[in-house]
Every structure is written in structure tokens, then in C-alpha cells.
Design a protein around this motif. Structure first.
Motif, PDB file in Angstrom:
ATOM      1  N   THR A 200       9.748 -12.974  16.849  1.00  0.00           N
ATOM      2  CA  THR A 200       9.398 -12.586  16.472  1.00  0.00           C
ATOM      3  C   THR A 200       9.660 -11.466  15.705  1.00  0.00           C
ATOM      4  O   THR A 200      10.393 -10.470  15.604  1.00  0.00           O
ATOM      5  CB  THR A 200       8.513 -11.495  17.562  1.00  0.00           C
ATOM      6  N   LEU A 201       8.326 -11.687  14.341  1.00  0.00           N
ATOM      7  CA  LEU A 201       9.831 -10.144  13.256  1.00  0.00           C
ATOM      8  C   LEU A 201       8.702  -9.384  12.990  1.00  0.00           C
ATOM      9  O   LEU A 201       9.113  -8.435  12.110  1.00  0.00           O
ATOM     10  CB  LEU A 201       9.152 -11.142  12.203  1.00  0.00           C
ATOM     11  N   GLU A 202       7.243  -9.607  13.091  1.00  0.00           N
ATOM     12  CA  GLU A 202       6.592  -8.110  12.759  1.00  0.00           C
ATOM     13  C   GLU A 202       6.133  -7.552  14.327  1.00  0.00           C
ATOM     14  O   GLU A 202       5.698  -8.240  15.390  1.00  0.00           O
ATOM     15  CB  GLU A 202       5.580  -8.584  11.909  1.00  0.00           C
ATOM     16  N   ARG A 203       5.003  -6.746  14.541  1.00  0.00           N
ATOM     17  CA  ARG A 203       4.763  -6.306  15.338  1.00  0.00           C
ATOM     18  C   ARG A 203       3.109  -6.624  15.582  1.00  0.00           C
ATOM     19  O   ARG A 203       1.782  -7.321  15.092  1.00  0.00           O
ATOM     20  CB  ARG A 203       3.754  -4.676  14.842  1.00  0.00           C
ATOM     21  N   GLY A 204       2.813  -7.277  16.852  1.00  0.00           N
ATOM     22  CA  GLY A 204       1.570  -8.437  17.045  1.00  0.00           C
ATOM     23  C   GLY A 204       1.865  -9.804  16.639  1.00  0.00           C
ATOM     24  O   GLY A 204       0.736 -10.191  16.791  1.00  0.00           O
ATOM     25  N   VAL A 266      -0.447 -13.206  12.732  1.00  0.00           N
ATOM     26  CA  VAL A 266      -0.344 -11.874  12.959  1.00  0.00           C
ATOM     27  C   VAL A 266      -1.407 -11.513  12.006  1.00  0.00           C
ATOM     28  O   VAL A 266      -2.124 -11.272  11.001  1.00  0.00           O
ATOM     29  CB  VAL A 266       0.548 -11.450  12.019  1.00  0.00           C
ATOM     30  N   ALA A 267      -1.887 -10.237  12.320  1.00  0.00           N
ATOM     31  CA  ALA A 267      -3.384  -9.282  11.014  1.00  0.00           C
ATOM     32  C   ALA A 267      -2.849  -9.110  10.091  1.00  0.00           C
ATOM     33  O   ALA A 267      -1.688  -8.747  10.049  1.00  0.00           O
ATOM     34  CB  ALA A 267      -3.837  -8.281  12.454  1.00  0.00           C
ATOM     35  N   GLU A 268      -4.021  -9.227   9.903  1.00  0.00           N
ATOM     36  CA  GLU A 268      -3.561  -8.704   8.068  1.00  0.00           C
ATOM     37  C   GLU A 268      -2.975  -7.739   8.043  1.00  0.00           C
ATOM     38  O   GLU A 268      -2.424  -7.684   7.269  1.00  0.00           O
ATOM     39  CB  GLU A 268      -4.938  -9.692   7.391  1.00  0.00           C
ATOM     40  N   GLU A 269      -3.698  -6.895   8.962  1.00  0.00           N
ATOM     41  CA  GLU A 269      -3.499  -5.524   8.483  1.00  0.00           C
ATOM     42  C   GLU A 269      -1.842  -4.746   8.576  1.00  0.00           C
ATOM     43  O   GLU A 269      -1.292  -3.561   8.197  1.00  0.00           O
ATOM     44  CB  GLU A 269      -4.107  -4.132   9.309  1.00  0.00           C
ATOM     45  N   GLU A 270      -1.162  -5.513   9.680  1.00  0.00           N
ATOM     46  CA  GLU A 270       0.363  -5.436   9.899  1.00  0.00           C
ATOM     47  C   GLU A 270       1.309  -5.981   9.007  1.00  0.00           C
ATOM     48  O   GLU A 270       1.990  -5.589   8.536  1.00  0.00           O
ATOM     49  CB  GLU A 270       0.362  -6.482  11.378  1.00  0.00           C
ATOM     50  N   ILE A 271       0.418  -6.809   7.997  1.00  0.00           N
ATOM     51  CA  ILE A 271       1.192  -7.696   6.860  1.00  0.00           C
ATOM     52  C   ILE A 271       1.482  -6.139   5.930  1.00  0.00           C
ATOM     53  O   ILE A 271       2.541  -5.936   4.676  1.00  0.00           O
ATOM     54  CB  ILE A 271       0.496  -8.465   6.063  1.00  0.00           C
ATOM     55  N   TYR A 272       0.091  -5.115   5.689  1.00  0.00           N
ATOM     56  CA  TYR A 272       0.235  -4.479   4.246  1.00  0.00           C
ATOM     57  C   TYR A 272       1.038  -2.661   5.247  1.00  0.00           C
ATOM     58  O   TYR A 272       0.084  -2.226   4.289  1.00  0.00           O
ATOM     59  CB  TYR A 272      -0.645  -4.373   3.766  1.00  0.00           C
ATOM     60  N   ALA A 273       1.376  -2.744   6.130  1.00  0.00           N
ATOM     61  CA  ALA A 273       1.598  -1.770   7.190  1.00  0.00           C
ATOM     62  C   ALA A 273       2.701  -1.306   6.332  1.00  0.00           C
ATOM     63  O   ALA A 273       2.902   0.420   5.788  1.00  0.00           O
ATOM     64  CB  ALA A 273       1.627  -1.882   8.576  1.00  0.00           C
ATOM     65  N   PRO A 274       3.481  -1.551   5.712  1.00  0.00           N
ATOM     66  CA  PRO A 274       4.312  -0.816   4.698  1.00  0.00           C
ATOM     67  C   PRO A 274       3.723  -0.066   3.896  1.00  0.00           C
ATOM     68  O   PRO A 274       4.500   0.975   2.389  1.00  0.00           O
ATOM     69  CB  PRO A 274       5.342  -1.806   3.914  1.00  0.00           C
ATOM     70  N   ARG A 276       1.597   1.730   3.120  1.00  0.00           N
ATOM     71  CA  ARG A 276       0.747   3.386   3.644  1.00  0.00           C
ATOM     72  C   ARG A 276       1.650   4.012   3.438  1.00  0.00           C
ATOM     73  O   ARG A 276       1.217   5.200   2.446  1.00  0.00           O
ATOM     74  CB  ARG A 276       0.734   2.915   5.002  1.00  0.00           C
ATOM     75  N   PRO A 277       2.804   4.397   3.749  1.00  0.00           N
ATOM     76  CA  PRO A 277       3.588   5.347   3.535  1.00  0.00           C
ATOM     77  C   PRO A 277       3.917   5.757   2.090  1.00  0.00           C
ATOM     78  O   PRO A 277       3.576   7.196   1.089  1.00  0.00           O
ATOM     79  CB  PRO A 277       5.088   5.386   3.850  1.00  0.00           C
ATOM     80  N   ILE A 278       3.957   4.481   0.894  1.00  0.00           N
ATOM     81  CA  ILE A 278       4.601   4.392   0.132  1.00  0.00           C
ATOM     82  C   ILE A 278       2.630   4.574  -0.853  1.00  0.00           C
ATOM     83  O   ILE A 278       2.708   6.035  -1.765  1.00  0.00           O
ATOM     84  CB  ILE A 278       4.565   3.247  -0.952  1.00  0.00           C
ATOM     85  N   LEU A 279       1.120   4.767  -0.390  1.00  0.00           N
ATOM     86  CA  LEU A 279       0.341   5.323  -0.555  1.00  0.00           C
ATOM     87  C   LEU A 279      -0.202   7.228  -0.597  1.00  0.00           C
ATOM     88  O   LEU A 279      -0.251   7.365  -1.162  1.00  0.00           O
ATOM     89  CB  LEU A 279      -1.301   4.489  -0.399  1.00  0.00           C
ATOM     90  N   VAL A 280       0.593   7.346   0.564  1.00  0.00           N
ATOM     91  CA  VAL A 280       0.349   8.775   0.661  1.00  0.00           C
ATOM     92  C   VAL A 280       1.204   9.408  -0.331  1.00  0.00           C
ATOM     93  O   VAL A 280       1.011  10.931  -0.640  1.00  0.00           O
ATOM     94  CB  VAL A 280       1.358   8.842   2.270  1.00  0.00           C
ATOM     95  N   ALA A 281       3.037   8.826  -0.669  1.00  0.00           N
ATOM     96  CA  ALA A 281       3.610   9.360  -1.473  1.00  0.00           C
ATOM     97  C   ALA A 281       2.897   9.891  -2.276  1.00  0.00           C
ATOM     98  O   ALA A 281       3.136  10.524  -3.866  1.00  0.00           O
ATOM     99  CB  ALA A 281       4.964   8.699  -1.569  1.00  0.00           C
ATOM    100  N   VAL A 282       2.335   8.793  -3.782  1.00  0.00           N
ATOM    101  CA  VAL A 282       1.352   8.821  -4.497  1.00  0.00           C
ATOM    102  C   VAL A 282       0.378   9.773  -4.326  1.00  0.00           C
ATOM    103  O   VAL A 282      -0.018  10.235  -5.355  1.00  0.00           O
ATOM    104  CB  VAL A 282       0.954   7.604  -4.658  1.00  0.00           C
ATOM    105  N   ILE A 283      -0.498   9.861  -3.396  1.00  0.00           N
ATOM    106  CA  ILE A 283      -1.233  10.859  -3.135  1.00  0.00           C
ATOM    107  C   ILE A 283      -1.016  11.435  -3.371  1.00  0.00           C
ATOM    108  O   ILE A 283      -1.288  13.088  -3.919  1.00  0.00           O
ATOM    109  CB  ILE A 283      -2.010  10.644  -2.147  1.00  0.00           C
ATOM    110  N   PHE A 284       0.130  12.542  -2.656  1.00  0.00           N
ATOM    111  CA  PHE A 284       0.726  13.995  -2.793  1.00  0.00           C
ATOM    112  C   PHE A 284       1.214  13.986  -4.000  1.00  0.00           C
ATOM    113  O   PHE A 284       0.553  15.185  -4.379  1.00  0.00           O
ATOM    114  CB  PHE A 284       1.697  14.082  -1.793  1.00  0.00           C
ATOM    115  N   VAL A 285       1.413  13.264  -4.483  1.00  0.00           N
ATOM    116  CA  VAL A 285       2.602  13.522  -6.511  1.00  0.00           C
ATOM    117  C   VAL A 285       1.033  14.010  -7.157  1.00  0.00           C
ATOM    118  O   VAL A 285       1.032  14.231  -8.063  1.00  0.00           O
ATOM    119  CB  VAL A 285       2.781  12.570  -7.314  1.00  0.00           C
TER     120      VAL A 285
END
Length: 608
Positions: A200-204, A266-274, A276-285
Motif C-alpha cells: 500500500t503506497l497511498e491512503r485509501g 485509489v480515489a483520484e483526490e488522494e493522488i492530488y492531495a500533495p 493542497r499545501p502548495i496551493l495554500v502557499a501560492v494563495i498566501f503570497v
């Protein structure tokens, strides 16, 4: 009221949008790039995972199938299954006990073997654990085992958390195609699930193993497994795709190996979970840049708009009533031009206010002239009622008719002091007037009144038609010296009400008609008559005729009075139009805007 925005707010909004658009484009580009990279990494890692896991599961299957072959070829098992008639002898009982111990020893070679059973052709079963349900299950799988002719088959249909490996046992001494019994090995499903967990490599992440016989060994529920195992792995190569399930999209990887297929998803959203933190940083800047930009724009716009606020305050004072205010023009740029324009506007407002005062004074004079012709309603109705009673007492129908018509005419005309009446009431009003005039002139006057019923309830200002009809009788028919005819109509024409009064009286020469039209269009009737006397070539007698038509020579409203009332109420685009031919008659038209709804002024007339 429309909300106003300041120049500063507009500049802030403009530069915010100007900065937000490239930041938004950058964020979208980063998102799409990361999404693509994550997808490619996921495909690569999952392909490697299912390949290695496929090898691991193949070894797992091969180990148990080898165990089944060892039991298949065990001499004791072959000997016991060839016994055709079992007896309750010491030798047979000893063989059974020895077979049970042998099966237990085979089961103990692995930690995940729950039980081992063999069944001969006579349906006698032997196993490590007695189980009646297992006996029925073995009987149900005999036909499948026979079709495989000694090859192994797998099933997960017996009880939960178990996997069954079964095959037909053939005679390995004399005839390998002759079946002598059946072998069933019951395994713990958890062993295979533990292998899944190691990869198992990814959650779910979920796994499912399916073979030709329908065995489904999965970490998920049956409905999802059924949908996911419908995908096909081509040969030994892995296949990748997206499938839509009830709980969303899932990315799957499948590989087929001989008679079985391994699928992981695996759920497609789990593939793209990483992402989210990058987008949060971009939005903050981005937000920080926007805030900084807004602060700079506010500072710059304040230096630009400060001179404009001086002009703005001056405009507020002018709007508050200080019309004579002059703003000093101290600059030669756009702000200076604005100040000069404000000064010109102030002068024009003063002129418009004076003109408006003159118009209001003219309107008041016209209203006073209208009030001069109103009589106290109670006194008038009582007097007419007394005359009507005397006429009926002495059986004089003509006087009674005249009094009744006059009473109704005055009631509609007065209209309880209201200015607006319906088109129907206006037509009724002029009809009563014509009836009175018909009694007065006898055979010298004929008349006809028509009205379009679609406009009967539309509103209009009162007392328009009667002065026009009176003008036709006095200045048209009476001057002709012959019996005359007056036609009154009210029709709908292109969302306008058109009232027409037509007579076949004396008419007017072209010069006199033109004079009437000019006088209707000028501002002050008395000054206009003086102007006409000095420039026109007609006689004083003709001028008096024009004045009589306009209603300036005596009592009554006249054409000009009606024309002024229409323009004051509806605007300069409405009023009277006059057409006349000498010796043949005159046509006067009134054009009014279509207005729905007006109270009835004739309520209670029938009781008079």
C-alpha cells in the motif's frame, strides 16, 4: 439610487484585477503542472507496485498449489481413496485415523491453513475438522473439479475470511485420467490481505484479486470490487484508467497474469492531495501581494484625487442651493477644465431656475382661470334639481331633458375637483353638451359620437373635447348659415389616444389656419397677437377671428387654453393639430399618451 464609486476605489479595483489575473494564471499553471506530474508519478509507482505484487501473489498461489500436489500424490491418500467398500474393521479405522493425522501434518506446514478435506467417489469425506457445511460445499464443487480434470481451482464463496483451493485427485499409479476423489484446502484470507498491506503506497488504496472462476479477494466492499474488476489488464502488461463510482472518481491499475487479474485503485483526490499545501502557499503570497498593491494604489490615488475633492465640495454647495458660487480656476489641466465647466453649469442652473419659476407662475394662472368656471357643486345640483322637478310637474320634457343633461355635464366636468377622468367620461361629457346644443339649435345641428371601447377606461385630463366642440359650433356651423354636422371620435393609434372633432362649417382660409398654428406654438398669446398684427397681411377682422378661435376674446377655454393644458400635463410633444378648408369645415385632433386606469366621474348620475 445608483451607488457611486470614487476614483480611488476604481483605481484600487483596477490594479487589484490587474495583479490578480496574472497571479491566478500562475496558480492555474502551477496546479495543472503539479497535477500532471503527480499523475505520471502515480501511474509509474502503481505499475511497479502491481508488477511486484503480482509476482508475490503468484508465488503465494504456487506454494499452496504445490501443497495440494503433495497431498494429491501422497500414497496414503491414494490408497484410502481407492478403497471401494469401507468397513468398520480395525484396519479401516486405523487408516482413517492415520489419514486424519497426515492431513493435520500437511495443514501445520503453513500458519494460514485452516483445514484440509478429502472426499472419495462415494462421498465419504475425511478432514482435519469435522464440518457438515463443508461436506455440502464439497459436493457442490465436484462438477467444477471434474471439468478441470485435476487442475486446481480457487473459490471465496464458502464463508467469510476464507479462501478454498480445490482439485480432483486422480489415480497416479494406473490411470492419471481416472478420478478417485477430491481435495479441499481452506485458507485464511487474512494472509493475502497482509500481502496487500505491504504494497500500500497511498491512503485509501484498495486491492482486488479476480480469476476465471470468479474469486474476489479484496480490501473493499463487493459493489466497488464488482465495478473495479470489470476493467481489463492486457496480457502481462499493466493498464491504467479512471472509473466513475458512486463515491467519486477512482484511478485504477490492473495486470492480468494467466487466469487471474490483480487490480489496485485509489480515489483520484488522494493522488492530488500533495497539491493542497502548495496551493495554500501560492494563495498566501498572492494575497500579500494584493494587499501591498492596494496600499500603494491608495497612497498614489490620494495625491491624484486631492484637487478633485476641492471641486467636489464646491459642487455639493451648488447642489445645496448656493447657485452663485464660483470655483477659482487655478490650474490648466483636466481639473481646471472641470472647475470652469462647474462655473458654466452654475450659471445655466440659475437660468433654468428662473425659467422654471416663470412656468410655475404660468401654470398657477392657468389653474386660476380654470377655477373661474367652476361653480359650487351643491348649489348647482340643488338648483338644477329644482328646475327639473318643476319641468316634470308641468310635463315639459324638453326642459327636463336639458336640465338632466346639464346636471350630468356639470357633474362630470367638476369631477370632485380631480384633474383626470376616463375617456368614457370625457365622451359622455361632450355627449351631454351636444344634446343640450341639439335641443337649442334644433334641425340646424346634427352630431355623432364614436369611441373605441378598448380605451374607454384609459385616463386623460378632463374638459378637452367640450371647448373644441363649442369652437366648431360657434365659429364653424353658425357662421356657415346652413345646417351643420359635428363628428367626435376617440380611437387608439400606435399606443396613443387620438381625439378628433370634425365639422362641416365655414372653415378658415389657409392664411388664418397658419396664424392659428403659429399662435398655438408661441409662448405668450397676447405678445404673439401683437407680433402677428405687425407682420401678417390679414385684416383686423381676421385677427379677431383667430383670437376667437383661440379663446382669447371672451369667456371659455378656447383652443389655446386646451393646447396649453395638454402640454403642461403631458409635455411639449403633445397638443392640438388644426386642419381647415374654407367653406368646407375644420378638423381638430388631440394626441395623448395611453394611460391605464382612471376613476369614474359619472357615478350616481343616473339618480339625477
Amino acid at each position: 439610487m445608483r451607488q457611486t464609486t470614487t476614483i480611488r476605489a476604481q483605481m484600487v479595483g483596477f490594479f487589484s484585477v490587474l495583479l490578480t489575473i496574472p497571479l491566478l494564471i500562475s496558480a492555474i499553471y502551477i496546479y495543472l503542472t503539479l497535477q500532471s506530474n503527480l499523475k505520471q508519478n502515480h501511474i509509474r509507482h502503481q505499475s511497479q507496485t502491481v508488477q511486484v505484487l503480482s509476482v508475490e501473489i503468484g508465488e503465494w498461489r504456487q506454494a499452496y498449489e504445490n501443497l495440494s500436489l503433495r497431498i494429491f500424490g501422497d500414497p496414503l491418500v491414494q490408497h484410502i481413496l481407492k478403497i471401494e467398500q469401507w468397513q468398520q474393521t480395525a484396519q479401516h479405522l486405523s487408516l482413517r485415523s492415520e489419514l486424519r493425522d497426515r492431513l493435520i501434518s500437511y495443514a501445520e506446514t503453513t500458519d494460514n491453513c485452516r483445514a484440509i478435506y478429502v472426499m472419495d467417489s462415494s462421498f465419504n469425506s475425511y478432514g482435519t475438522k469435522p464440518d457438515a457445511a463443508m461436506f455440502e460445499y464439497m459436493q457442490s464443487k465436484r462438477d467444477t473439479a471434474d471439468r478441470l480434470d485435476g487442475y486446481p481451482a480457487w473459490s471465496s464463496e464458502w464463508i467469510d475470511q476464507t479462501i478454498v483451493l480445490y482439485r480432483r485427485i486422480n489415480d497416479n499409479q494406473y490411470d492419471l485420467n481416472h478420478g478417485i476423489g477430491y481435495l479441499f484446502i481452506v485458507l485464511d484470507r487474512q494472509e493475502l490481505l497482509s500481502i496487500y498491506e505491504q504494497f500500500t503506497l497511498e491512503r485509501g488504496q484498495q486491492f482486488a484479486l479476480t480469476d476465471f472462476w470468479g474469486i474476489r479477494i479484496s480490501t473493499s466492499d463487493r459493489s466497488i470490487v464488482k465495478a473495479m474488476t470489470g476493467v481489463d489488464g492486457a496480457g502481462h502488461a499493466t493498464s491504467y484508467g479512471i472509473v466513475q463510482l458512486d463515491d467519486g472518481k477512482h484511478a485504477y491499475t490492473a495486470v492480468r497474469n494467466q487466469d487471474w487479474q490483480l487490480t489496485t485503485w485509489v480515489a483520484e483526490e488522494e493522488i492530488y492531495a500533495p497539491i493542497r499545501p502548495i496551493l495554500v502557499a501560492v494563495i498566501f503570497v498572492s494575497v500579500a501581494l494584493i494587499v501591498y498593491s492596494v496600499m500603494m494604489v491608495v497612497f498614489i490615488s490620494n495625491r491624484i484625487t486631492r484637487p478633485l475633492r476641492v471641486v467636489q465640495n464646491a459642487m455639493k454647495q451648488v447642489g445645496g442651493g448656493l447657485l452663485g458660487l464660483k470655483v477659482p480656476v487655478m490650474r490648466h489641466d483636466e481639473v481646471g477644465q472641470l472647475a470652469a465647466t462647474l462655473n458654466r453649469m452654475s450659471d445655466e442652473i440659475v437660468a433654468l431656475v428662473e425659467k422654471n419659476r416663470e412656468e410655475e407662475a404660468k401654470l398657477r394662472r392657468l389653474q386660476l382661470r380654470t377655477l373661474e368656471y367652476q361653480i359650487n357643486p351643491h348649489f348647482l345640483y340643488n338648483a338644477l334639481d329644482s328646475v327639473n322637478m318643476l319641468a316634470r310637474k308641468y310635463d315639459d320634457r324638453r326642459i327636463a331633458d336639458i336640465v338632466t343633461s346639464l346636471s350630468r355635464l356639470f357633474r362630470i366636468g367638476l369631477n370632485q375637483g380631480k384633474e383626470l377622468i376616463s375617456v368614457h367620461d370625457e365622451i359622455q361629457h361632450v355627449s351631454y353638451y351636444l344634446k343640450i346644443q341639439g335641443i337649442r339649435f334644433g334641425d340646424q345641428l346634427r352630431w355623432d359620437v364614436n369611441m373605441d371601447q378598448t380605451i374607454s377606461s384609459c385616463g386623460m385630463i378632463k374638459f378637452l373635447l367640450q371647448p373644441l366642440v363649442e369652437n366648431s359650433i360657434n365659429h364653424g356651423i353658425r357662421k356657415s348659415g346652413r345646417p351643420g354636422f359635428v363628428a367626435v371620435s376617440a380611437v387608439l393609434d400606435s399606443n396613443h389616444i387620438v381625439l378628433t372633432v370634425k365639422d362641416n362649417g365655414a372653415g378658415m382660409p389657409e392664411q388664418q389656419v397658419e396664424a392659428v398654428r403659429n399662435l398655438l406654438s408661441l409662448e405668450d398669446g397676447d405678445i404673439n397677437l401683437m407680433h402677428l398684427k405687425s407682420k401678417a397681411s390679414n385684416s383686423l377682422h381676421e385677427l379677431s377671428d383667430v383670437q376667437a378661435h383661440l379663446g382669447n376674446s371672451g369667456g371659455g377655454f378656447g383652443l389655446r387654453n386646451v393646447h396649453q393644458r395638454i402640454q403642461l400635463h403631458y409635455g411639449a410633444s403633445y397638443g392640438l393639430t388644426v386642419e381647415s378648408e374654407y367653406g368646407r369645415g375644420t378638423v381638430i385632433r388631440v394626441r395623448l399618451p395611453l394611460q391605464q386606469g382612471a376613476g369614474s366621474a359619472a357615478e350616481g348620475i343616473a339618480n339625477i
